[in-house]
Motif scaffolding. Structure first.
Motif, mmCIF file in Angstrom:
data_model
loop_
_atom_site.group_PDB
_atom_site.id
_atom_site.type_symbol
_atom_site.label_atom_id
_atom_site.label_comp_id
_atom_site.label_asym_id
_atom_site.label_seq_id
_atom_site.Cartn_x
_atom_site.Cartn_y
_atom_site.Cartn_z
ATOM 1 N N ALA A 55 0.846 -1.194 0.000
ATOM 2 C CA ALA A 55 0.000 0.000 0.000
ATOM 3 C C ALA A 55 0.879 1.241 0.000
ATOM 4 O O ALA A 55 1.756 1.393 0.861
ATOM 5 N N PHE A 56 0.641 2.126 -0.991
ATOM 6 C CA PHE A 56 1.427 3.357 -1.070
ATOM 7 C C PHE A 56 0.688 4.395 -1.899
ATOM 8 O O PHE A 56 0.148 4.076 -2.968
ATOM 9 N N ALA A 57 0.674 5.621 -1.431
ATOM 10 C CA ALA A 57 0.130 6.774 -2.159
ATOM 11 C C ALA A 57 -1.280 6.513 -2.686
ATOM 12 O O ALA A 57 -1.592 6.842 -3.830
ATOM 13 N N GLY A 58 -2.110 5.904 -1.857
ATOM 14 C CA GLY A 58 -3.501 5.651 -2.240
ATOM 15 C C GLY A 58 -3.704 4.403 -3.061
ATOM 16 O O GLY A 58 -4.837 4.077 -3.414
ATOM 17 N N GLN A 59 -2.631 3.676 -3.377
ATOM 18 C CA GLN A 59 -2.735 2.425 -4.134
ATOM 19 C C GLN A 59 -2.579 1.232 -3.197
ATOM 20 O O GLN A 59 -1.834 1.286 -2.224
ATOM 21 N N THR A 60 -3.266 0.149 -3.547
ATOM 22 C CA THR A 60 -3.099 -1.123 -2.848
ATOM 23 C C THR A 60 -3.014 -2.227 -3.891
ATOM 24 O O THR A 60 -3.948 -2.423 -4.671
ATOM 25 N N GLU A 61 -1.887 -2.923 -3.921
ATOM 26 C CA GLU A 61 -1.668 -3.999 -4.885
ATOM 27 C C GLU A 61 -1.309 -5.275 -4.133
ATOM 28 O O GLU A 61 -0.592 -5.245 -3.122
ATOM 29 N N THR A 62 -1.821 -6.410 -4.626
ATOM 30 C CA THR A 62 -1.606 -7.696 -3.958
ATOM 31 C C THR A 62 -1.089 -8.724 -4.950
ATOM 32 O O THR A 62 -1.487 -8.743 -6.123
#
Length: 516
Positions: free
Chosen positions: A57-64
């Motif tokens: 999670a960074f700068a409003g993004q969430t990637e999995t």
């Protein structure tokens, strides 16, 4: 019965190791104080147990993503430049927080000693560098070796970083007004074959073709016999010195290598100093290497650098710009010898009585040709200071930043000196046309334009009389009635060549012939 306590301890140890291996981990280059590249996808990677889900999670993004074979990687969508420190959170079976992250421009600096040597070595001879290094830059971050992690650009940290790359970074940050991260992967006294892998080299058609062509005229067996004879004499001398209790200097003679081979470890430095950064998102590469050539028998710097540039881009999965500093270092005069950028340039000198020959110009020509590779630009250094280790590193950094600002970031100013475009024979004259004339061609330090040689079909060169006409130079010589070839600044030392553009940049070495 006595074995049970040890069995119990073994089980506990296994559980501890298993738990540790299950934890999500990142390489050290993802550390506090890092700069992430803006405008392109940003890879984030690390290790974890097979099948473990990892979320970034960074700068409003969430990637999995899910770890496979103990490894995982995902990409953040392109980020916008941001000078406000942010936190990246990585979550799996454990949680990691990376703090004080900025988003902006990231550059990798590589090569040999002129890239690797530290700020502290040059501050005594470079007052501009000394002033820059004594300052703290909140928007500039430094990374020296992937296992160490990022640091902020403070006077203490600046002093221990690459002098060239540091001054390049400060100039970029000031001009772009966004955070800048600079990554160092360089080592002195190194050859270009050590900076690309065997796969990059063997898979490059131009390198392999040149090696095969060289092999046709290279008698390896004869060279081996010479070596064996020299080795016998060396051993005899060494034994005599030993018996006489005399310290013998000199290394053991090295055996010859076959065409396209090297007595150095191809790719060793790439694996040690570059591979750990791949595929960290970067804007581009700044390269300073060349004094030690390729160390590949029969394969020149132009072709090896072509293979290196393509290979690095392929490994990264990025078609990034590649900037390189011209070699051999210095040798030329400058437009303005009082300018801090060019203050260490050679003083203007008369033409030498003896006209330089092929060996003098070929090496310089090879390095100028490297800019013919796609998305590659040369940082002109002939007017920045003479010697293998020029002390004016702030001038080098300023010139490299100027090239980057135009070539990469679209600023509108000239970054090259006059470059040969074409020529025409007009009776007893030769008309040479140039590109990169900028605000116009100009002669400096003398009323007379000099540095050109012309030759007829006999291949004997004479100094030419030269005059400027628009974007052309007209050449004549009373000794050459029917000229067929031109050379300019055809030497290592070119302090007597004085063609510039009015933007203050020196004309680049060239020749129109291919004579041996």
């Amino acid at each position: 019965m006595m074995k049970k306590p040890f069995l119990f301890i073994g089980i506990i140890a296994w559980l501890v190791v298993s738990k540790a291996s299950a934890e999500v981990k990142l390489p050290a280059l993802f550390s506090d104080n890092a700069v992430l590249q803006q405008g392109i996808p940003v890879p984030v990677w690390g290790t974890a147990s097979d099948g473990e889900k990892v979320t970034v999670a960074f700068a409003g993004q969430t990637e999995t993503t899910t770890a496979k074979d103990g490894r995982w990687m995902l990409k953040l969508k392109p980020l916008e430049a941001n000078a406000t420190p942010q936190i990246m959170t990585i979550t799996g079976s454990n949680t990691i927080e990376i703090k004080n992250l900025l988003v902006g421009e990231v550059w990798l600096g590589s090569g040999q000693s002129n890239m690797d040597t530290r700020v502290s070595i040059y501050t005594k001879d470079d007052p501009v560098l000394a002033t820059l290094a004594a300052t703290t830059y909140p928007k500039l971050r430094l990374l020296d070796k992937a296992h160490k992690g990022w640091v902020e650009a403070t006077p203490v940290n600046n002093d221990k970083f690459s002098a060239l790359l540091f001054t390049f970074g400060t100039r970029l940050q000031q001009e772009l007004n966004v955070p800048v991260g600079i990554i160092l992967g360089a080592l002195g006294h190194t050859s270009s074959c050590e900076w690309l892998t065997e796969e990059m080299l063997r898979g490059d058609t131009a390198c392999q073709t040149q090696a095969k062509e060289f092999a046709q005229t290279y008698d390896f067996d004869a060279e081996m016999k010479k070596y064996e004879s020299v080795l016998v004499k060396w051993k005899e001398a060494a034994e005599k010195a030993k018996q006489e209790n005399v310290v013998r200097s000199g290394r053991v003679p090295k055996p010859p290598v076959r065409a396209g081979e090297s007595d150095l470890s191809i790719g060793k430095l790439y694996e040690a100093h570059i591979r750990p950064y791949v595929p960290y998102a970067i804007r581009g590469v700044l390269w300073d290497q060349g004094e030690h050539g390729t160390a590949l028998k029969g394969v020149d710097q132009f072709n090896v650098m072509g293979a290196l540039i393509k290979g690095w881009r392929k490994d990264w999965g990025q078609d990034f710009p590649f900037l390189y500093v011209q070699k051999p270092s210095g040798g030329g005069t400058a437009w303005n010898l009082d300018d801090p950028t060019t203050i260490k340039a050679s003083k203007f000198s008369p033409l030498p009585a003896q006209k330089p020959g092929n060996p003098d110009g070929l090496y310089r020509e090879l390095h100028i040709k490297i800019q013919q590779h796609p998305k590659t630009a040369m940082v002109t250094s002939s007017d920045l200071g003479d010697g293998l280790h020029p002390v004016n590193k702030s001038g080098y950094g300023a010139r490299a930043a100027r090239v980057a600002l135009c070539f990469v970031y679209g600023k509108m100013f000239e970054i090259r000196g006059p470059l040969y475009a074409s020529h025409e024979v007009e009776g007893s004259k030769i008309r040479v046309k140039f590109t990169h004339v900028g605000q116009g061609l100009a002669v400096r330090h003398s009323e007379k334009l000099q540095g050109f040689m012309i030759a007829g079909s006999d291949k004997r060169f004479y100094w030419a009389d030269a005059i400027i006409e628009g974007d052309c130079v007209i050449l004549t010589s009373s000794a050459v009635e029917q000229p067929v070839a031109v050379r300019y600044a055809w030497s290592r030392n070119i302090s007597w060549a004085n063609l510039f553009n009015k933007d203050g940049l020196p004309a680049q070495t060239f020749r129109t012939d291919d004579w041996k």
